[in-house]
Design a protein around this motif. Structure first.
Motif, mmCIF file in Angstrom:
data_model
loop_
_atom_site.group_PDB
_atom_site.id
_atom_site.type_symbol
_atom_site.label_atom_id
_atom_site.label_comp_id
_atom_site.label_asym_id
_atom_site.label_seq_id
_atom_site.Cartn_x
_atom_site.Cartn_y
_atom_site.Cartn_z
ATOM 1 N N THR A 26 -5.883 -8.491 2.369
ATOM 2 C CA THR A 26 -5.017 -7.653 1.551
ATOM 3 C C THR A 26 -4.899 -8.141 0.116
ATOM 4 O O THR A 26 -4.656 -7.352 -0.789
ATOM 5 N N VAL A 27 -5.041 -9.441 -0.105
ATOM 6 C CA VAL A 27 -4.776 -9.945 -1.446
ATOM 7 C C VAL A 27 -5.923 -10.823 -1.937
ATOM 8 O O VAL A 27 -6.462 -11.654 -1.198
ATOM 9 N N THR A 28 -6.295 -10.589 -3.185
ATOM 10 C CA THR A 28 -7.234 -11.408 -3.939
ATOM 11 C C THR A 28 -6.695 -11.459 -5.364
ATOM 12 O O THR A 28 -5.757 -10.723 -5.706
ATOM 13 N N PRO A 29 -7.246 -12.297 -6.216
ATOM 14 C CA PRO A 29 -6.769 -12.274 -7.607
ATOM 15 C C PRO A 29 -6.858 -10.880 -8.238
ATOM 16 O O PRO A 29 -5.994 -10.510 -9.040
ATOM 17 N N ARG A 30 -7.849 -10.113 -7.846
ATOM 18 C CA ARG A 30 -8.007 -8.775 -8.428
ATOM 19 C C ARG A 30 -6.988 -7.791 -7.875
ATOM 20 O O ARG A 30 -6.473 -6.938 -8.604
ATOM 21 N N SER A 31 -6.699 -7.876 -6.581
ATOM 22 C CA SER A 31 -5.796 -6.896 -5.977
ATOM 23 C C SER A 31 -4.320 -7.240 -6.148
ATOM 24 O O SER A 31 -3.456 -6.389 -5.926
ATOM 25 N N LEU A 32 -4.001 -8.473 -6.540
ATOM 26 C CA LEU A 32 -2.611 -8.892 -6.630
ATOM 27 C C LEU A 32 -1.765 -7.995 -7.535
ATOM 28 O O LEU A 32 -0.659 -7.587 -7.134
ATOM 29 N N PRO A 33 -2.210 -7.632 -8.758
ATOM 30 C CA PRO A 33 -1.371 -6.763 -9.588
ATOM 31 C C PRO A 33 -1.066 -5.420 -8.929
ATOM 32 O O PRO A 33 0.044 -4.900 -9.063
ATOM 33 N N VAL A 34 -2.032 -4.876 -8.206
ATOM 34 C CA VAL A 34 -1.823 -3.593 -7.532
ATOM 35 C C VAL A 34 -0.791 -3.745 -6.426
ATOM 36 O O VAL A 34 0.123 -2.919 -6.278
ATOM 37 N N LEU A 35 -0.918 -4.802 -5.629
ATOM 38 C CA LEU A 35 0.030 -5.025 -4.546
ATOM 39 C C LEU A 35 1.445 -5.228 -5.080
ATOM 40 O O LEU A 35 2.415 -4.731 -4.502
ATOM 41 N N ARG A 36 1.560 -5.950 -6.171
ATOM 42 C CA ARG A 36 2.894 -6.150 -6.737
ATOM 43 C C ARG A 36 3.492 -4.848 -7.252
ATOM 44 O O ARG A 36 4.695 -4.596 -7.104
ATOM 45 N N LEU A 38 2.896 -1.897 -6.028
ATOM 46 C CA LEU A 38 3.278 -1.125 -4.848
ATOM 47 C C LEU A 38 4.576 -1.645 -4.240
ATOM 48 O O LEU A 38 5.449 -0.864 -3.846
ATOM 49 N N THR A 39 4.724 -2.948 -4.152
ATOM 50 C CA THR A 39 5.945 -3.477 -3.536
ATOM 51 C C THR A 39 7.160 -3.277 -4.441
ATOM 52 O O THR A 39 8.276 -3.106 -3.946
ATOM 53 N N ARG A 40 6.950 -3.274 -5.754
ATOM 54 C CA ARG A 40 8.089 -2.996 -6.646
ATOM 55 C C ARG A 40 8.616 -1.583 -6.458
ATOM 56 O O ARG A 40 9.781 -1.300 -6.769
ATOM 57 N N ALA A 41 7.782 -0.695 -5.955
ATOM 58 C CA ALA A 41 8.197 0.696 -5.750
ATOM 59 C C ALA A 41 9.009 0.896 -4.477
ATOM 60 O O ALA A 41 9.570 1.974 -4.254
ATOM 61 N N ILE A 42 9.098 -0.132 -3.632
ATOM 62 C CA ILE A 42 9.859 -0.014 -2.392
ATOM 63 C C ILE A 42 11.348 0.063 -2.718
ATOM 64 O O ILE A 42 11.903 -0.810 -3.380
ATOM 65 N N PHE A 85 3.158 -12.176 -3.302
ATOM 66 C CA PHE A 85 3.637 -10.817 -3.516
ATOM 67 C C PHE A 85 4.699 -10.495 -2.473
ATOM 68 O O PHE A 85 5.064 -11.320 -1.641
ATOM 69 N N GLY A 86 5.216 -9.285 -2.519
ATOM 70 C CA GLY A 86 6.268 -8.868 -1.610
ATOM 71 C C GLY A 86 7.642 -8.991 -2.247
ATOM 72 O O GLY A 86 7.827 -9.651 -3.269
ATOM 73 N N ARG A 87 8.611 -8.337 -1.627
ATOM 74 C CA ARG A 87 10.005 -8.424 -2.068
ATOM 75 C C ARG A 87 10.908 -8.179 -0.877
ATOM 76 O O ARG A 87 10.487 -7.616 0.143
ATOM 77 N N ALA A 88 12.131 -8.613 -1.001
ATOM 78 C CA ALA A 88 13.052 -8.553 0.133
ATOM 79 C C ALA A 88 13.245 -7.127 0.639
ATOM 80 O O ALA A 88 13.410 -6.912 1.843
ATOM 81 N N ALA A 89 13.212 -6.138 -0.243
ATOM 82 C CA ALA A 89 13.466 -4.754 0.160
ATOM 83 C C ALA A 89 12.476 -4.251 1.201
ATOM 84 O O ALA A 89 12.775 -3.324 1.956
ATOM 85 N N GLN A 90 11.292 -4.856 1.277
ATOM 86 C CA GLN A 90 10.301 -4.386 2.241
ATOM 87 C C GLN A 90 10.760 -4.589 3.680
ATOM 88 O O GLN A 90 10.258 -3.926 4.594
ATOM 89 N N ASP A 91 11.719 -5.497 3.896
ATOM 90 C CA ASP A 91 12.206 -5.788 5.238
ATOM 91 C C ASP A 91 13.609 -5.249 5.489
ATOM 92 O O ASP A 91 14.270 -5.654 6.461
ATOM 93 N N ASP A 92 14.079 -4.330 4.655
ATOM 94 C CA ASP A 92 15.436 -3.811 4.826
ATOM 95 C C ASP A 92 15.648 -3.189 6.204
ATOM 96 O O ASP A 92 16.677 -3.431 6.851
#
Length: 307
Positions: A26-36, A38-42, A85-92
């Motif tokens: 799921t994560v590489t240096p290239r994909s990290l900005p995209v994943l972040r 996406l998770t900020r949108a949660i 990556f990730g944020r607490a809201a993903q596990d609400d």
């Protein structure tokens, strides 16, 4: 498509279609900005939020059965995301289910991420929130469990060492869900999904920086004595399967009670991407059972919906 499905080696029947479509990493240096991004949108479930400082916060879940400020048991939960990556809201939704099923308070940690904030910052963030939790009048400090999934499980394990070594009031239990514990892990099961050796190396290198690995990595610690009892749950197709089994064995050898639960045919994060499946429901049920026993609570057995 059916032939490809039948050729999948040993995946749990509930997970075969998902395993067919899921990526190995799921994560590489290239994909990290995209994943972040996406998770900020949660958006999460709009719980109460306490901000301790920029980037460090608590999402607060009280059960509907709570009685005012009467002190009760609590779970400190730490989200996953490979430390990067990730944020607490993903596990609400998960935290709400724990709160209602067990009748406990759940404090979900927002910690700062690597590589911008490498070790020890994420552990210190978790430790600060744990100490804040022990001082709250509506929490029984003698009945706090700590837990997390993936990197969150690794941080929970690191927090257990912090509490022991710094003489902080100790948690009564560690709930370690396929925890990320050992930076030395290379190739795991041949058919992993969502987290592979390349993702693992990137996550650990980002998190550790120039840290002393003998201190920063839970699996490298020599002394596992006097830690809280633990439970480790992991799938047989998870990259972390071998390191998790070894850590469970070492805890037991050090005199720390540790349950080890294997989900046959399951890959990393299976319960997040297949939360409606029976295999994921059973995994959650097992976690509730061990938490109820550790915290001395009775389960509601209500209809809690899905994560």
């Amino acid at each position: 498509m059916i032939d490809r499905l039948r050729s999948l080696p040993g995946f749990h029947p509930d997970l075969r279609w998902i395993a067919l479509l899921a990526p190995r990493r799921t994560v590489t240096p290239r994909s990290l900005p995209v994943l972040r991004t996406l998770t900020r949108a949660i958006r999460g479930k709009d719980p109460d939020v306490y901000v301790l400082e920029p980037g460090v916060a608590v999402r607060w879940f009280r059960p509907s059965t709570a009685r005012g400020d009467e002190p009760g048991p609590a779970l400190l939960w730490i989200h996953g995301g490979g430390y990067v990556f990730g944020r607490a809201a993903q596990d609400d939704a998960l935290c709400r289910r724990f709160a209602e099923e067990l009748g406990i308070t759940v404090a979900s940690v927002e910690y700062r991420l690597a590589p911008e904030h490498s070790y020890p910052v994420p552990v210190e963030d978790c430790s600060r929130i744990y100490e804040w939790l022990t001082r709250r009048p509506d929490v029984d400090a003698s009945r706090i469990a700590i837990g997390g999934a993936s990197a969150g499980g690794g941080l929970a394990a690191a927090l257990a060492f912090r509490a022991r070594d710094r003489e902080i009031p100790p948690p009564v239990f560690q709930l370690l869900v396929y925890p990320m514990l050992d930076d030395r892990t290379g190739a795991g099961p041949r058919h992993t999904r969502l987290w592979d050796e390349r993702s693992n190396r990137f996550g650990w290198e980002s998190y550790l920086g120039a840290a002393d690995r003998s201190e920063a990595v839970p699996a490298r610690r020599d002394d596992l004595g006097d830690l809280p009892p633990a439970w480790i749950g992991v799938g047989s197709h998870d990259l972390f399967f071998a390191e998790n089994r070894e850590y469970a064995d070492r805890l037991a050898s050090a005199g720390v009670p540790c349950g080890f639960h294997i989900v046959e045919g399951a890959f990393h994060g299976f319960d997040l991407v297949a939360s409606r499946k029976r295999v994921a429901q059973g995994f959650f049920d097992e976690q509730c059972a061990v938490l109820a026993d550790a915290l001395g609570v009775r389960r509601s057995r209500g209809d809690l919906g899905e994560c």
